[in-house]
Design a protein around this motif. Structure first.
Motif, short mmCIF file in Angstrom:
data_model
loop_
_atom_site.label_atom_id
_atom_site.label_comp_id
_atom_site.label_asym_id
_atom_site.label_seq_id
_atom_site.Cartn_x
_atom_site.Cartn_y
_atom_site.Cartn_z
N VAL A 153 0.94 -1.29 -0.10
CA VAL A 153 0.16 0.00 -0.11
C VAL A 153 0.83 1.29 -0.15
N GLU A 154 0.83 1.91 -0.97
CA GLU A 154 1.75 3.10 -1.15
C GLU A 154 1.05 4.54 -0.79
N TYR A 155 -0.45 4.69 -1.19
CA TYR A 155 -1.14 5.82 -0.71
C TYR A 155 -2.51 5.53 -0.16
N ILE A 156 -2.80 6.21 0.62
CA ILE A 156 -4.22 6.22 1.29
C ILE A 156 -4.68 7.47 1.26
N VAL A 157 -6.12 7.65 0.67
CA VAL A 157 -6.54 8.75 0.24
C VAL A 157 -7.99 9.08 1.21
N LEU A 158 -8.13 10.11 1.57
CA LEU A 158 -9.54 10.26 2.34
C LEU A 158 -9.98 11.50 1.35
N ILE A 181 -0.42 9.44 3.15
CA ILE A 181 -2.00 9.99 3.57
C ILE A 181 -2.13 11.29 2.73
N TYR A 182 -3.26 11.26 1.95
CA TYR A 182 -3.62 12.41 1.39
C TYR A 182 -5.19 12.67 1.83
N VAL A 183 -5.37 13.79 2.02
CA VAL A 183 -6.79 14.24 2.63
C VAL A 183 -7.35 15.08 1.79
N ALA A 184 -8.77 15.31 1.67
CA ALA A 184 -9.71 16.30 0.97
C ALA A 184 -9.33 17.72 1.73
N PRO A 185 -9.10 18.85 1.04
CA PRO A 185 -8.85 19.91 1.94
C PRO A 185 -10.06 20.69 2.75
N ARG A 186 -9.79 21.48 3.61
CA ARG A 186 -10.91 21.98 4.51
C ARG A 186 -11.72 21.01 5.32
N GLN A 187 -10.72 20.40 6.10
CA GLN A 187 -11.27 19.26 6.89
C GLN A 187 -11.86 20.05 8.12
N TRP A 188 -13.07 19.42 8.57
CA TRP A 188 -13.73 20.15 9.77
C TRP A 188 -14.58 18.97 10.42
N SER A 189 -14.95 19.39 11.69
CA SER A 189 -15.90 18.30 12.13
C SER A 189 -16.76 19.32 13.30
N ARG A 203 0.67 13.64 9.33
CA ARG A 203 1.50 13.88 8.39
C ARG A 203 0.69 13.68 6.95
N ALA A 204 -0.46 14.14 7.10
CA ALA A 204 -1.12 14.19 5.75
C ALA A 204 -0.83 15.32 4.80
N LYS A 205 -1.31 15.07 3.56
CA LYS A 205 -0.63 15.80 2.68
C LYS A 205 -2.27 16.41 2.24
N THR A 206 -2.35 17.38 1.59
CA THR A 206 -3.74 18.18 1.24
C THR A 206 -3.98 17.78 -0.48
N LEU A 207 -5.02 17.25 -0.75
CA LEU A 207 -5.30 16.93 -2.14
C LEU A 207 -5.84 18.37 -2.80
N GLU A 208 -5.22 18.89 -3.88
CA GLU A 208 -5.34 20.13 -4.46
C GLU A 208 -6.02 19.86 -5.84
N SER A 213 1.20 17.42 -9.51
CA SER A 213 2.21 16.99 -8.75
C SER A 213 2.22 15.95 -7.83
N THR A 214 1.00 15.21 -8.00
CA THR A 214 0.91 14.03 -6.90
C THR A 214 1.62 13.18 -7.67
N PRO A 215 2.13 11.95 -6.79
CA PRO A 215 2.64 10.83 -7.22
C PRO A 215 2.23 10.08 -8.23
N TRP A 216 0.72 10.04 -8.27
CA TRP A 216 -0.22 8.90 -9.12
C TRP A 216 -0.55 10.06 -10.32
N ALA A 217 -0.28 11.12 -10.58
CA ALA A 217 -0.84 12.01 -11.40
C ALA A 217 -1.01 11.55 -13.17
N ALA A 218 0.12 10.84 -13.26
CA ALA A 218 0.07 10.32 -14.60
C ALA A 218 -0.82 9.05 -14.70
#
Length: 451
Positions: A153-158, A181-189, A203-208, A213-218
């Motif tokens: 498992v290389e990437y986990i996406v929310l 780990i990549y997550v959708a922007p503007r997370q709230w609860s 250490r989550a990165k934000t999905l734009e 530039s994401t590792p899977w963009a191709a």
């Protein structure tokens, strides 16, 4: 819209620091929202068959399960906790041969008899690694089924802000600590806006939007719907397009209700829904409700499924006693859920229109995988546009961004499909009017970017 977590956050800096340590053993490595109690499964070898669901008719379902433990203690969610609380069997299906797999578990609303399925999608990248979309509860069985794919498992996406998907990202990621780990922007609860670390997400990165530039963009493209606040918070969802398989992945944007219940929903849940309880007495159009034992048979399991669907879609449908007529109008077609349509998308029609037009213009998909109900759905851009035909009435205009005249014609024809039974919509419409009147939900919000 999904509710958010109702957990008090102590102001102690020590407590916060503890949460922000990825290697912390706080609550046995689980967040406050989710406890995982798993046991070692016996070895199992399985082969993955395929599942195809047509946008016009449902196909047969063939699945793979593992002999691993299904035990998972889960008690989370405000105001209704999400079940099942102890047992979550996982069904794995191969959607595209040697490329895309679907993992499904049952998800129930609190202590009610209402359940649906929740889906995680796994794509094998050209690198040989796995890309995981919307993780589900990481039971021993679920993790075993992932490992049987024979790839890391290389990437986990929310892909959303919704807590029913968010709560499993932390526990799932701890099973695969090397994954990014990549997550959708503007997370709230809500009612407290808690940091991602509180959910065990580190250490989550934000999905734009349209990020190249994401590792899977191709291989996988993405488009973000990030609306203005429609009430207590914004609606955020990220759609993805897997180029090689021509597959569109969404979370809650569209659904396809199958005639038959998903295999992951237990017979016990279906039969509980088939019982003539209080909800049926209230929503029976004044008819006498018989009190008789529910026998375990196909008819009663089907009735249970139909009642579940109508309550999920409408909250308070007009007739739970005899659900078949309304169910038939809502099943076997690609639609926007009445709840999402009424409480979210109708508030920001311009923003939603921009998003779906961009998806239909740029991505030539032939199948759609939502996070709930049936999947994969054999549907194309025309079917997708048709599901959002209601936006035309809200906007009062046609946009020149439509990719073709064919899609324009399909959108016109799709209006009939997006008109839901008026009697079933009464409760939802009344709720919307009430929320607007008290200021909890906005009536209409302009979300179009100015040129």
């Amino acid at each position: 819209m999904a509710a958010a977590i109702s957990v008090l956050l102590p102001k102690s800096s020590t407590f916060i620091d503890l949460l922000k340590q990825p290697t912390s053993n706080f609550l046995s490595g689980c967040t406050l929202q989710t406890f995982s109690l798993n046991f070692k499964p016996p070895p199992s070898t399985c082969k993955s068959p395929s599942l195809v669901v047509s946008a016009s008719s449902a196909g047969k379902t063939s699945t793979t399960t593992s002999a691993g433990s299904t035990l998972y203690f889960n008690f989370t969610g405000f105001p209704f906790p999400l079940g099942p609380f102890l047992n979550r069997p996982t069904i794995r299906t191969e959607a595209v041969k040697d490329c895309i797999w679907l993992f499904e578990q049952e998800q129930a609303l609190g202590f009610s008899s209402v359940s649906t399925n929740i889906r995680m999608t796994v794509i094998k990248l050209k690198s040989g690694g796995l890309w995981v979309h919307a993780p589900i509860a990481p039971t021993k069985e679920c993790i075993q089924l992932v490992k049987e794919l024979g790839a890391p498992v290389e990437y986990i996406v929310l892909p959303t802000f919704a807590y029913e998907h968010k709560i499993f990202v932390g526990p799932f990621s701890r099973k695969f600590p090397q994954a990014q780990i990549y997550v959708a922007p503007r997370q709230w609860s809500w009612p407290l806006n808690l940091p991602l670390e509180f959910f065990g997400i580190f250490r989550a990165k934000t999905l734009e939007h349209e990020d190249l530039s994401t590792p899977w963009a191709a291989e996988i493209e993405q488009k973000v719907l990030s609306s203005p606040e429609v009430g207590i918070g914004p609606y955020v969802e990220v759609a993805f397009y897997h180029k090689r398989s021509k597959t569109l992945l969404v979370t809650d944007a569209v659904i396809f209700v199958p005639n038959q219940p998903p295999e992951c929903i237990s017979n016990e849940s279906l039969l509980a829904s088939a019982k003539n309880g209080l909800a049926v007495k209230i929503l029976s159009k004044g008819k006498e409700v018989p009190q008789e034992p529910v026998v375990d048979n196909k008819i009663n399991r089907q009735k249970g499924w139909e009642r579940m669907v109508l309550q999920i879609l409408f909250l308070g449908p007009s007739n739970l006693l005899e659900p078949k007529a309304s169910f038939s109008q809502m099943s076997q077609k690609l639609i926007v859920s009445p709840i999402v349509k009424t409480l979210v998308f109708s508030k920001v029609p311009e923003k939603v229109r921009d998003w779906i037009d961009s998806i239909a213009r740029d991505w030539r998909f032939t199948r759609i995988i939502p996070a709930h109900f049936a999947a994969p759905v054999n549907a194309n851009r025309s079917d997708f546009i048709a599901a959002f035909a209601f936006l035309d009435d809200l906007l009062g205009e046609r946009y020149v961004t439509r990719p073709s005249l064919q899609l324009l014609f399909t959108s016109i024809m799709g209006k009939a499909a997006s008109v839901f039974p008026p009697d079933d919509m009464k409760t939802l419409s009344s709720l919307d009017q009430f929320l607007v009147s008290v200021g909890a939900v906005k009536k209409t919000v302009s979300g179009r970017k100015q040129p």
